[in-house]
Scaffold this motif. Structure first.
Motif, short mmCIF file in Angstrom:
data_model
loop_
_atom_site.label_atom_id
_atom_site.label_comp_id
_atom_site.label_asym_id
_atom_site.label_seq_id
_atom_site.Cartn_x
_atom_site.Cartn_y
_atom_site.Cartn_z
N GLY A 193 -3.87 61.46 53.85
CA GLY A 193 -3.90 62.86 54.25
C GLY A 193 -2.51 63.45 54.26
N SER A 194 -2.39 64.61 54.94
CA SER A 194 -1.11 65.29 54.89
C SER A 194 -0.58 65.63 56.28
CB SER A 194 -1.25 66.57 54.07
OG SER A 194 -2.30 67.33 54.64
N GLY A 195 -1.24 65.13 57.33
CA GLY A 195 -0.78 65.43 58.69
C GLY A 195 0.47 64.63 59.03
N PRO A 196 1.04 64.89 60.22
CA PRO A 196 2.21 64.11 60.66
C PRO A 196 1.83 62.63 60.84
CG PRO A 196 1.42 65.59 62.40
CD PRO A 196 0.60 65.88 61.20
N LEU A 197 2.84 61.80 60.70
CA LEU A 197 2.58 60.35 60.76
C LEU A 197 2.95 59.78 62.12
CD1 LEU A 197 1.93 57.71 59.11
CD2 LEU A 197 4.40 57.52 58.74
N ALA A 198 2.05 58.96 62.69
CA ALA A 198 2.37 58.22 63.92
C ALA A 198 2.46 56.74 63.57
CB ALA A 198 1.29 58.45 64.97
N LEU A 199 3.55 56.14 64.00
CA LEU A 199 3.74 54.70 63.79
C LEU A 199 3.39 54.00 65.10
CD1 LEU A 199 4.83 52.24 62.24
CD2 LEU A 199 7.14 52.99 62.79
N LEU A 200 2.38 53.13 65.07
CA LEU A 200 1.88 52.52 66.30
C LEU A 200 2.09 51.01 66.29
CD1 LEU A 200 -1.65 54.25 66.59
CD2 LEU A 200 0.59 55.16 67.22
N ALA A 201 2.59 50.48 67.39
CA ALA A 201 2.79 49.03 67.47
C ALA A 201 2.74 48.56 68.92
CB ALA A 201 4.16 48.67 66.88
N THR A 240 -6.68 48.96 72.67
CA THR A 240 -6.54 50.33 73.18
C THR A 240 -5.62 51.16 72.28
OG1 THR A 240 -4.85 49.54 74.72
CG2 THR A 240 -7.05 49.87 75.61
N LEU A 241 -4.69 50.49 71.62
CA LEU A 241 -3.81 51.21 70.69
C LEU A 241 -4.61 51.69 69.47
CD1 LEU A 241 -0.92 52.15 70.19
CD2 LEU A 241 -0.45 49.97 69.06
N LEU A 242 -5.57 50.86 69.05
CA LEU A 242 -6.46 51.29 67.97
C LEU A 242 -7.25 52.52 68.39
CD1 LEU A 242 -8.06 47.94 66.72
CD2 LEU A 242 -6.87 49.61 65.29
N ALA A 243 -7.77 52.47 69.63
CA ALA A 243 -8.54 53.61 70.14
C ALA A 243 -7.66 54.86 70.20
CB ALA A 243 -9.09 53.28 71.52
N PHE A 244 -6.45 54.70 70.67
CA PHE A 244 -5.50 55.82 70.75
C PHE A 244 -5.28 56.40 69.34
CE2 PHE A 244 -1.05 57.12 70.25
CZ PHE A 244 -0.89 58.04 71.29
N GLY A 245 -5.07 55.52 68.35
CA GLY A 245 -4.85 55.98 66.98
C GLY A 245 -6.05 56.76 66.44
N LEU A 246 -7.25 56.30 66.78
CA LEU A 246 -8.45 57.00 66.28
C LEU A 246 -8.53 58.42 66.84
CD1 LEU A 246 -11.11 54.15 66.42
CD2 LEU A 246 -10.29 55.33 64.37
N ILE A 247 -8.17 58.58 68.12
CA ILE A 247 -8.22 59.93 68.71
C ILE A 247 -7.16 60.81 68.03
CG2 ILE A 247 -8.09 61.31 70.83
CD1 ILE A 247 -10.34 59.28 70.97
N LEU A 248 -5.99 60.25 67.84
CA LEU A 248 -4.92 61.03 67.19
C LEU A 248 -5.34 61.40 65.76
CD1 LEU A 248 -2.20 62.03 68.06
CD2 LEU A 248 -1.17 59.88 67.27
N ARG A 249 -5.96 60.45 65.09
CA ARG A 249 -6.44 60.69 63.72
C ARG A 249 -7.42 61.87 63.70
NH1 ARG A 249 -5.64 61.02 58.51
NH2 ARG A 249 -7.47 60.60 57.28
N SER A 250 -8.25 61.96 64.75
CA SER A 250 -9.25 63.03 64.77
C SER A 250 -8.58 64.40 64.85
CB SER A 250 -10.26 62.83 65.91
OG SER A 250 -9.64 63.09 67.15
N TYR A 251 -7.31 64.44 65.20
CA TYR A 251 -6.54 65.70 65.18
C TYR A 251 -5.78 65.88 63.87
CZ TYR A 251 -7.41 66.57 70.07
OH TYR A 251 -8.01 66.83 71.27
N GLY A 252 -6.06 65.04 62.88
CA GLY A 252 -5.45 65.23 61.56
C GLY A 252 -4.17 64.43 61.34
N TRP A 253 -3.78 63.63 62.33
CA TRP A 253 -2.58 62.83 62.15
C TRP A 253 -2.85 61.67 61.20
CZ3 TRP A 253 2.24 62.46 65.20
CH2 TRP A 253 2.50 63.66 65.90
N ARG A 254 -1.81 61.20 60.55
CA ARG A 254 -1.91 59.96 59.78
C ARG A 254 -1.39 58.83 60.65
NH1 ARG A 254 1.68 59.86 55.56
NH2 ARG A 254 2.83 61.55 56.57
N ILE A 255 -1.98 57.66 60.47
CA ILE A 255 -1.63 56.53 61.35
C ILE A 255 -1.14 55.35 60.51
CG2 ILE A 255 -2.47 54.96 63.13
CD1 ILE A 255 -2.76 57.94 63.94
N LEU A 256 -0.02 54.81 60.97
CA LEU A 256 0.44 53.53 60.43
C LEU A 256 0.42 52.56 61.60
CD1 LEU A 256 1.61 51.81 58.15
CD2 LEU A 256 3.88 52.63 58.79
#
Ligand code: B12
Length: 286
Positions: A166-174, A184-200
């Protein structure tokens, strides 16, 4: 007498304030009640029966005929609260029985009924907590906890497929070095993704030096590091400050105490992961 999951007619009648005779008539004439039968042949009445009785009484009070009130009571779907209670109970008993197909079915139904955010908030997080509490109290075995954690984690990962697109801002999660709790970090990433963010997502036990490499290569809009245990990051001040110079750095999870983040001078995310995901999502235009 009350038996697991339901009441015999006498007690049920007292709870709902309608005589047993009238309840039987409503059951036979209109199919208003749907008791389950015990192996001994007794009928047991549950919460959804009680809800239908309450709706039937409301209909009668409003002046409907018994047949009309019954039809209205049967047409209204059960409330979301009860759907949720049922979904949690189903998921928990499937976990206790090591029944993989039933766990997957409960997850499928929960996701379809509630949507992603409510699924995470009301089904996934409470189930993980209940499994943890059961384990502490001795009613859940470690094997059941592992079984549940792996299936839940697997489901969240499958929902995460291609979340870097996608083209949203990128969040780097670790997760912090030594930290294994990444669900829980996976769950957090999914919620952020639902706002259009990209997740690494780098997941569990990520050395901070390698997190720096990833951050330099991908230039994320934010880095979110999780710890359940304060001690895992306490001595990492230098590496964390270095990381924070590459991109805005947040620490989240139960180990991210205000004392620790204050001391390390890094930002702390709201304690609740869904609120925290909203907080980060709002940063899009900042
Ligand atoms: C599943 C699990 C595991 C799995 C993890 C699987 C995985 N890949 O994630 C495995 C088996 C690997 C594991 C291992 C261990 N675990 Co463990 N585990 C759990 C369990 C049952 C669930 C964890 C979880 O996901 N919780 C779900 C959420 C809902 O928990 P929560 O804290 O309430 O979350 C809220 C906030 O904290 C916050 N939050 C949580 N995560 C995040 C993330 C972000 C980004 C944000 C912003 C917010 C946030 O939001 C939530 C509310 O909205 C918990 C029990 C429990 N009650 O949590 C124990 C628990 C976390 N584990 C614990 C321990 C001790 C361990 C071990 C050390 C056990 C051992 N002796 O080997 C190891 C190793 C841990 C390590 N070094 O990382 C302790 C932690 C105690 C502590 N604070 O130090 C707990 C609490 C169990 C206990 N009561 O003792 N564990």
């Amino acid at each position: 007498m009350s038996v697991a999951g339901g009441h015999r007619i006498g007690e049920f009648a007292r709870r709902v304030g309608v005589t047993p005779e009238l309840l039987r008539a409503w059951e036979q004439r209109y199919g208003l009640l749907r008791p389950v039968r015990t192996p001994g042949g007794f009928r047991l009445y549950g919460e959804e029966d009680a809800e239908r009785v309450a709706r039937m009484r409301r209909g009668l009070d409003e002046g409907l005929s018994a047949a009309e009130a019954a039809r209205a009571a049967l047409e209204t779907p059960p409330s979301a609260d009860h759907l949720l209670d049922d979904a949690r109970a189903r998921l928990m008993s499937a976990i206790e029985a090591y029944d993989e197909a039933a766990v997957q079915a409960a997850l499928d139904d929960g996701l379809a009924a509630f949507g992603l955010e409510a699924f995470v908030r009301n089904l996934i997080l409470p189930t993980l907590t209940a499994v943890g509490r059961g384990w502490e109290q001795g009613s859940v075995e470690i094997s059941q906890e592992h079984f549940a954690s792996n299936l839940i984690r697997g489901r969240l990962l499958s929902l995460a497929r291609l979340w870097g697109r996608g083209s949203g801002p990128l969040a780097l999660l670790a997760c912090a070095p030594g930290e294994q709790h990444d669900t829980t970090l996976l769950a957090f990433g999914l919620i952020l993704r639902s706002y259009g963010w990209r997740i690494l997502f780098l997941g569990a036990d990520t050395p901070l030096s390698t997190l720096q490499d990833a951050a330099r290569t991908t230039a994320p809009a934010v880095i979110v590091l999780v710890t359940f245990d304060t001690a895992l990051v306490e001595a990492e001040g230098t590496a964390l400050r270095r990381l924070a110079r590459i991109a805005p750095l947040f620490l989240g999870g139960p180990g991210a105490s205000p004392a620790l983040t204050g001391h390390l001078r890094i930002r702390r995310l709201n304690g609740d992961l869904i609120e925290a995901a909203h907080e980060v999502a709002k940063m899009t235009n900042e």
